[in-house]
Design a protein around this motif. Structure first.
Motif, PDB file in Angstrom:
ATOM      1  N   ARG A  57     -27.780  66.443  27.529  1.00  0.00           N
ATOM      2  CA  ARG A  57     -27.806  64.985  27.378  1.00  0.00           C
ATOM      3  C   ARG A  57     -29.170  64.420  27.765  1.00  0.00           C
ATOM      4  N   ALA A  58     -29.785  65.004  28.805  1.00  0.00           N
ATOM      5  CA  ALA A  58     -31.116  64.557  29.203  1.00  0.00           C
ATOM      6  C   ALA A  58     -32.143  64.825  28.108  1.00  0.00           C
ATOM      7  N   ALA A  59     -31.884  65.867  27.298  1.00  0.00           N
ATOM      8  CA  ALA A  59     -32.779  66.203  26.182  1.00  0.00           C
ATOM      9  C   ALA A  59     -32.397  65.475  24.904  1.00  0.00           C
ATOM     10  N   ASN A  60     -31.449  64.538  25.019  1.00  0.00           N
ATOM     11  CA  ASN A  60     -31.016  63.701  23.885  1.00  0.00           C
ATOM     12  C   ASN A  60     -30.337  64.506  22.774  1.00  0.00           C
ATOM     13  N   ILE A  61     -29.650  65.572  23.134  1.00  0.00           N
ATOM     14  CA  ILE A  61     -28.837  66.281  22.156  1.00  0.00           C
ATOM     15  C   ILE A  61     -27.591  65.443  21.877  1.00  0.00           C
ATOM     16  N   PRO A  62     -27.280  65.175  20.608  1.00  0.00           N
ATOM     17  CA  PRO A  62     -26.117  64.342  20.272  1.00  0.00           C
ATOM     18  C   PRO A  62     -24.823  64.910  20.856  1.00  0.00           C
ATOM     19  N   ASN A  63     -23.936  64.010  21.271  1.00  0.00           N
ATOM     20  CA  ASN A  63     -22.697  64.438  21.907  1.00  0.00           C
ATOM     21  C   ASN A  63     -21.854  65.318  20.995  1.00  0.00           C
ATOM     22  N   GLU A  64     -21.890  65.039  19.680  1.00  0.00           N
ATOM     23  CA  GLU A  64     -21.098  65.868  18.759  1.00  0.00           C
ATOM     24  C   GLU A  64     -21.613  67.311  18.730  1.00  0.00           C
ATOM     25  N   ASN A  65     -22.923  67.492  18.888  1.00  0.00           N
ATOM     26  CA  ASN A  65     -23.489  68.847  18.959  1.00  0.00           C
ATOM     27  C   ASN A  65     -23.052  69.550  20.236  1.00  0.00           C
ATOM     28  N   ILE A  66     -23.017  68.790  21.334  1.00  0.00           N
ATOM     29  CA  ILE A  66     -22.573  69.360  22.603  1.00  0.00           C
ATOM     30  C   ILE A  66     -21.122  69.812  22.507  1.00  0.00           C
ATOM     31  N   GLN A  67     -20.267  68.946  21.956  1.00  0.00           N
ATOM     32  CA  GLN A  67     -18.852  69.296  21.840  1.00  0.00           C
ATOM     33  C   GLN A  67     -18.640  70.476  20.903  1.00  0.00           C
ATOM     34  N   ARG A  68     -19.426  70.553  19.848  1.00  0.00           N
ATOM     35  CA  ARG A  68     -19.317  71.681  18.918  1.00  0.00           C
ATOM     36  C   ARG A  68     -19.672  72.987  19.611  1.00  0.00           C
ATOM     37  N   ALA A  69     -20.703  72.949  20.450  1.00  0.00           N
ATOM     38  CA  ALA A  69     -21.099  74.154  21.181  1.00  0.00           C
ATOM     39  C   ALA A  69     -20.024  74.570  22.178  1.00  0.00           C
ATOM     40  N   ILE A  70     -19.414  73.583  22.853  1.00  0.00           N
ATOM     41  CA  ILE A  70     -18.331  73.891  23.793  1.00  0.00           C
ATOM     42  C   ILE A  70     -17.165  74.548  23.055  1.00  0.00           C
ATOM     43  N   GLN A  71     -16.824  74.015  21.906  1.00  0.00           N
ATOM     44  CA  GLN A  71     -15.711  74.562  21.127  1.00  0.00           C
ATOM     45  C   GLN A  71     -16.005  75.976  20.649  1.00  0.00           C
ATOM     46  N   LYS A  72     -17.261  76.229  20.273  1.00  0.00           N
ATOM     47  CA  LYS A  72     -17.640  77.585  19.855  1.00  0.00           C
ATOM     48  C   LYS A  72     -17.446  78.573  20.988  1.00  0.00           C
ATOM     49  N   GLY A  73     -17.925  78.189  22.168  1.00  0.00           N
ATOM     50  CA  GLY A  73     -17.809  79.099  23.298  1.00  0.00           C
ATOM     51  C   GLY A  73     -16.375  79.316  23.737  1.00  0.00           C
ATOM     52  N   ALA A  74     -15.614  78.230  23.861  1.00  0.00           N
ATOM     53  CA  ALA A  74     -14.234  78.339  24.337  1.00  0.00           C
ATOM     54  C   ALA A  74     -13.332  79.007  23.314  1.00  0.00           C
ATOM     55  N   GLY A  75     -13.658  78.801  22.029  1.00  0.00           N
ATOM     56  CA  GLY A  75     -12.798  79.360  20.983  1.00  0.00           C
ATOM     57  C   GLY A  75     -13.157  80.757  20.548  1.00  0.00           C
ATOM     58  N   GLY A  76     -14.287  81.274  21.032  1.00  0.00           N
ATOM     59  CA  GLY A  76     -14.685  82.627  20.667  1.00  0.00           C
ATOM     60  C   GLY A  76     -15.088  82.775  19.209  1.00  0.00           C
ATOM     61  N   GLY A  77     -15.481  81.664  18.592  1.00  0.00           N
ATOM     62  CA  GLY A  77     -15.833  81.714  17.182  1.00  0.00           C
ATOM     63  C   GLY A  77     -17.270  82.124  16.949  1.00  0.00           C
ATOM     64  N   GLU A  78     -17.765  81.815  15.775  1.00  0.00           N
ATOM     65  CA  GLU A  78     -19.137  82.164  15.397  1.00  0.00           C
ATOM     66  C   GLU A  78     -20.122  81.579  16.401  1.00  0.00           C
ATOM     67  N   GLY A  79     -21.081  82.398  16.845  1.00  0.00           N
ATOM     68  CA  GLY A  79     -22.092  81.947  17.785  1.00  0.00           C
ATOM     69  C   GLY A  79     -21.733  82.160  19.236  1.00  0.00           C
ATOM     70  N   SER A  80     -20.530  82.714  19.506  1.00  0.00           N
ATOM     71  CA  SER A  80     -20.118  82.884  20.901  1.00  0.00           C
ATOM     72  C   SER A  80     -20.358  84.297  21.414  1.00  0.00           C
ATOM     73  N   HIS A  81     -21.016  85.138  20.618  1.00  0.00           N
ATOM     74  CA  HIS A  81     -21.127  86.563  20.937  1.00  0.00           C
ATOM     75  C   HIS A  81     -22.474  86.933  21.559  1.00  0.00           C
ATOM     76  N   PHE A  82     -23.158  85.997  22.161  1.00  0.00           N
ATOM     77  CA  PHE A  82     -24.449  86.302  22.762  1.00  0.00           C
ATOM     78  C   PHE A  82     -24.275  87.218  23.971  1.00  0.00           C
ATOM     79  N   GLU A  83     -25.228  88.119  24.131  1.00  0.00           N
ATOM     80  CA  GLU A  83     -25.251  89.042  25.263  1.00  0.00           C
ATOM     81  C   GLU A  83     -26.310  88.551  26.248  1.00  0.00           C
ATOM     82  N   GLU A  84     -25.949  88.491  27.529  1.00  0.00           N
ATOM     83  CA  GLU A  84     -26.863  88.028  28.561  1.00  0.00           C
ATOM     84  C   GLU A  84     -27.371  89.194  29.403  1.00  0.00           C
ATOM     85  N   PHE A  85     -28.665  89.206  29.665  1.00  0.00           N
ATOM     86  CA  PHE A  85     -29.234  90.191  30.580  1.00  0.00           C
ATOM     87  C   PHE A  85     -30.618  89.716  30.992  1.00  0.00           C
ATOM     88  N   SER A  86     -31.289  90.490  31.830  1.00  0.00           N
ATOM     89  CA  SER A  86     -32.602  90.087  32.335  1.00  0.00           C
ATOM     90  C   SER A  86     -33.629  91.178  32.070  1.00  0.00           C
TER      91      SER A  86
END
Length: 243
Positions: A57-86
């Motif tokens: 929100r501080a970066a002015n990302i539209p709220n609909e984009n934020i909600q879409r990203a939340i839904q992707k992550g929670a729903g396990g759909g396309e885009g939710s398969h990122f692997e995290e490491f260092s």
């Protein structure tokens, strides 16, 4: 972190925001997806997601984009398969570099990171080679020109809220907290109407390496290229230099 202070680093990044808005949106959206995938879609019970949403929100990302990203992550759909490491490594002059990445192609990311480092006087290291030099802390930055509060009053408010330390720079205040106290301290200061320029859970170096001249220029280039990479979520170093 490069620059004389963390606030210098933030201002340098802000100057690049317009040209890189697409990359910033991608990085923050990815963080929201991962946070929602790992901790659920409720920001009240998912502090990582709450922090990611506030940054978006501080970066002015539209709220609909934020909600879409939340839904992707929670729903396990396309885009939710990122692997995290260092990744851990070194820059010119022995500067420690710690990277956090989120990618759907580990081989691609490894190749790109290795190329950036080797081309500019750095190299990848073994796991654990530099991470011991950093500690996880909550970090809040206040622009002195906007905070409208005296040094003494801010220190008192921060310590009363549970902060560990207050660092005074010429143009900023930097407050550090234990990670578990980050949210309560931030909320307490926000309730007092003190504007926060930047706030995050970060890996803070315990010692610094000062570079000058060509080595400093190479290190700045490494940081810029790593931050420009879509797979890199965060870059931490113990590099400092004079303005």
């Amino acid at each position: 972190m490069s620059g004389h202070s963390k606030w210098s680093t933030i201002k340098r990044k802000k100057a690049k925001v317009d040209a890189q808005r697409g990359k910033i949106f991608t990085r923050l959206s990815k963080e929201i997806i991962i946070a929602a995938r790992n901790g659920g879609p409720d920001t009240a019970g998912n502090m990582r997601l709450k922090a990611a949403v506030e940054k978006a929100r501080a970066a002015n990302i539209p709220n609909e984009n934020i909600q879409r990203a939340i839904q992707k992550g929670a729903g396990g759909g396309e885009g939710s398969h990122f692997e995290e490491f260092s990744y851990e490594g070194y820059g010119p002059g022995g500067v420690a570099i710690l990277l956090y990445v989120a990618t759907d192609n580990r081989n691609r990311t490894a190749g790109e990171v290795r190329h950036i480092l080797s081309k500019h006087g750095g190299n990848l290291g073994e796991t654990g080679c530099v991470s011991w030099m950093f500690k996880e802390k909550g970090v809040m930055i206040f622009d002195r020109s906007e905070a409208k509060i005296s040094e003494d009053d801010l220190m008192l408010a921060a310590i009363e809220a549970g902060a560990e330390d207050v660092k005074v720079e010429e143009d900023s205040f930097e407050i550090t907290t234990a990670p578990e106290d980050f949210e309560s301290v931030r909320s307490a200061l926000a309730e007092q109407g003190i504007p926060i320029a930047d706030a995050e859970i970060a890996m803070v170096p315990q010692t610094n390496v000062k570079l000058q001249g060509e080595e400093a220029e190479k290190m700045i280039k490494i940081i810029d290229l790593l931050e420009d990479n879509d797979d890199v979520q965060a870059v931490y170093t113990n590099f400092v230099m004079e303005e």
